[in-house]
Scaffold this motif. Sequence first.
Motif, short mmCIF file in Angstrom:
data_model
loop_
_atom_site.label_atom_id
_atom_site.label_comp_id
_atom_site.label_asym_id
_atom_site.label_seq_id
_atom_site.Cartn_x
_atom_site.Cartn_y
_atom_site.Cartn_z
N PHE A 229 -103.32 28.58 40.76
CA PHE A 229 -103.00 29.44 39.10
C PHE A 229 -102.12 30.01 39.75
CE2 PHE A 229 -107.15 27.43 39.70
CZ PHE A 229 -107.54 27.18 38.37
N GLY A 230 -101.25 30.76 40.59
CA GLY A 230 -99.83 31.58 40.87
C GLY A 230 -98.24 30.92 40.17
N ARG A 231 -98.57 29.76 40.67
CA ARG A 231 -97.39 29.20 40.21
C ARG A 231 -97.01 28.72 38.35
NH1 ARG A 231 -98.31 24.82 43.26
NH2 ARG A 231 -99.53 22.72 41.60
N LEU A 232 -98.91 29.01 37.93
CA LEU A 232 -98.45 28.63 37.17
C LEU A 232 -98.50 30.04 35.90
CD1 LEU A 232 -99.43 27.00 33.96
CD2 LEU A 232 -102.00 27.59 34.45
N ARG A 233 -99.24 30.77 36.59
CA ARG A 233 -98.07 32.34 36.33
C ARG A 233 -96.92 32.09 35.97
NH1 ARG A 233 -100.87 37.87 38.44
NH2 ARG A 233 -100.02 39.56 37.03
N ARG A 234 -96.16 32.23 37.16
CA ARG A 234 -94.41 32.32 37.49
C ARG A 234 -94.52 31.01 36.39
NH1 ARG A 234 -96.02 31.94 43.08
NH2 ARG A 234 -95.57 30.05 43.33
N PRO B 127 -105.00 19.17 31.42
CA PRO B 127 -104.79 18.94 30.19
C PRO B 127 -104.48 19.99 29.24
CG PRO B 127 -107.26 18.58 31.34
CD PRO B 127 -106.77 19.24 32.06
N LEU B 128 -104.65 21.50 29.38
CA LEU B 128 -104.59 22.31 28.92
C LEU B 128 -102.80 22.48 28.98
CD1 LEU B 128 -104.44 25.32 27.30
CD2 LEU B 128 -105.04 26.19 29.24
N VAL B 129 -102.08 22.16 29.93
CA VAL B 129 -100.55 22.42 30.59
C VAL B 129 -99.96 21.23 29.81
CG1 VAL B 129 -99.00 22.23 32.49
CG2 VAL B 129 -101.17 23.71 32.78
N ASP B 130 -100.15 20.06 29.70
CA ASP B 130 -99.71 19.21 29.06
C ASP B 130 -99.90 19.36 27.60
OD1 ASP B 130 -99.34 17.18 31.37
OD2 ASP B 130 -101.67 16.40 30.87
N ASP B 131 -101.56 19.78 26.73
CA ASP B 131 -101.50 20.45 25.61
C ASP B 131 -100.20 21.59 24.92
OD1 ASP B 131 -103.10 18.29 25.02
OD2 ASP B 131 -105.23 20.06 25.08
N LEU B 132 -100.20 22.60 26.50
CA LEU B 132 -98.73 23.34 25.87
C LEU B 132 -98.02 23.07 25.80
CD1 LEU B 132 -98.60 26.26 25.54
CD2 LEU B 132 -98.69 26.70 28.01
N ASN B 133 -96.93 22.42 26.86
CA ASN B 133 -95.84 21.62 26.76
C ASN B 133 -95.80 21.10 25.59
OD1 ASN B 133 -95.04 22.57 29.03
ND2 ASN B 133 -95.75 20.84 30.40
N SER B 134 -96.26 20.37 25.56
CA SER B 134 -96.41 19.30 23.37
C SER B 134 -96.10 20.39 22.36
CB SER B 134 -97.92 18.82 23.71
OG SER B 134 -98.16 17.49 24.76
N LEU B 135 -96.81 21.68 22.41
CA LEU B 135 -96.79 22.87 21.97
C LEU B 135 -95.63 23.34 21.21
CD1 LEU B 135 -97.92 25.00 19.28
CD2 LEU B 135 -99.12 25.88 20.90
N LEU B 136 -94.90 23.57 22.58
CA LEU B 136 -93.52 23.83 22.65
C LEU B 136 -92.59 23.28 22.68
CD1 LEU B 136 -94.33 25.78 26.96
CD2 LEU B 136 -93.72 26.89 24.20
N GLU B 137 -92.66 22.06 23.01
CA GLU B 137 -91.47 20.86 22.69
C GLU B 137 -91.73 21.05 21.13
OE1 GLU B 137 -92.50 17.61 24.54
OE2 GLU B 137 -92.60 18.35 26.33
N ARG C 161 -90.46 24.86 29.51
CA ARG C 161 -92.10 24.15 29.60
C ARG C 161 -92.51 24.20 31.06
NH1 ARG C 161 -92.33 18.99 28.94
NH2 ARG C 161 -93.59 18.59 30.79
N ILE C 162 -93.65 24.23 31.67
CA ILE C 162 -94.95 24.53 32.58
C ILE C 162 -94.31 23.31 32.91
CG2 ILE C 162 -96.67 24.59 33.37
CD1 ILE C 162 -97.72 25.96 30.72
N GLU C 163 -93.33 22.98 34.61
CA GLU C 163 -93.68 21.93 35.46
C GLU C 163 -94.54 21.84 36.21
OE1 GLU C 163 -91.58 20.28 34.70
OE2 GLU C 163 -90.11 21.03 33.45
N GLY C 164 -95.26 21.16 37.00
CA GLY C 164 -95.78 21.18 37.93
C GLY C 164 -96.98 20.37 37.88
N THR C 165 -97.76 19.62 39.08
CA THR C 165 -98.86 19.07 38.72
C THR C 165 -100.32 20.61 39.55
OG1 THR C 165 -98.30 16.94 39.45
CG2 THR C 165 -100.44 17.40 39.33
N TYR C 166 -100.75 20.18 37.68
CA TYR C 166 -102.46 21.63 38.51
C TYR C 166 -103.32 20.29 38.57
CZ TYR C 166 -98.65 24.45 36.83
OH TYR C 166 -97.11 25.08 36.96
#
Length: 325
Positions: free
Chosen positions: A70-75, A98-108, A87-92
């Motif tokens: 969660f700290g890595r996600l915040r950064r 799923p939220l990270v994947d959706d956010l990356n799709s939205l950003l793209e 985009r947000i890199e890494g595994t969470y």
Amino acid sequence: MKWLQSFRSRIVLGTFLWTLGLIPLLHLLFLALHRQMRLISAAGIKIFLIFSSLFILAGIWQFRAAILPFGRLRRQLSGLRDGSSTRIEGTYPTEVQPLVDDLNSLLEHRERIVRRALAKAGDLAHGLKTPLAVLSQEADRADAAGQQEMASTLSSQVERMRRQIEYHLAQARAATPGNVLSSRCSVLLSVEGLTRTLGRIYAGRGLAIVADIPSEHFVRGQREDLEEMLGNLLDNACKWATSKVRIQSVQEDRAIVITVDDDGPGIPSSIRDQVLRRGVRYDETAPGSGLGLAIVRDLAELYEGSIALENSPMGGLRASLRLPS
């Protein structure tokens, strides 16, 4: 182990290990309170303590492993905000992935839309260049034919259209994902080019343009946008200066403050906020479209900076542009 990718699983495992570590300590405490410690040898007590410490440390490690993503996600989110990443890199944890994947799709998707819109804006601007050039030639012909009023009207409207195009292209370019704060450019290099150009343009007035920019001063952003901002400020100063324009920069905290001073008449403090608005001009008789300072303000805000107008020590106006370094 895949099941350990879950935040919930790590918390449960950490709690279990922590509890296992506390049991021997509680047992020793119980014996101590009932004065039965003699029932366990010194070696046994040592084993109990080692066993307890290992399990407590393992529990703490699991808690830490659960929270670290969660700290890595915040950064990563901070990187998205300041433009250092797209985009947000890494595994969470599986609860968040799923939220990270959706956010990356939205950003793209957003990036594709903005790039397409920027390309369309560029095509439109390119398509308008030829008609504007034709109109400019017609203005020159009208002037040569003695039709000064018509020539003046055509020239002012052509210039107004050009500035409108520049204004919207500057905003579109700066707002493109990855542009804002994603690179750094030298203030000195931009100022040197601009002062040479403006020195030639205003050579007939004998203006002195003095620059004091340390070579180590860099700002975050695209060089084209920095030159758009500084070019407007310097051009304004040259239009109104009596004999001298000065541009300098200083480092303040994590920002570079660039000041442009002139020895002209200045602008009353009561209308300084107004002239930063789009289309507002201090003197309607002077050439221009009233977009120069508005472009500076909008670009500065896109780069998380600011522009302020103040009294200049030289007697005219001081424009202070603050940009992150």
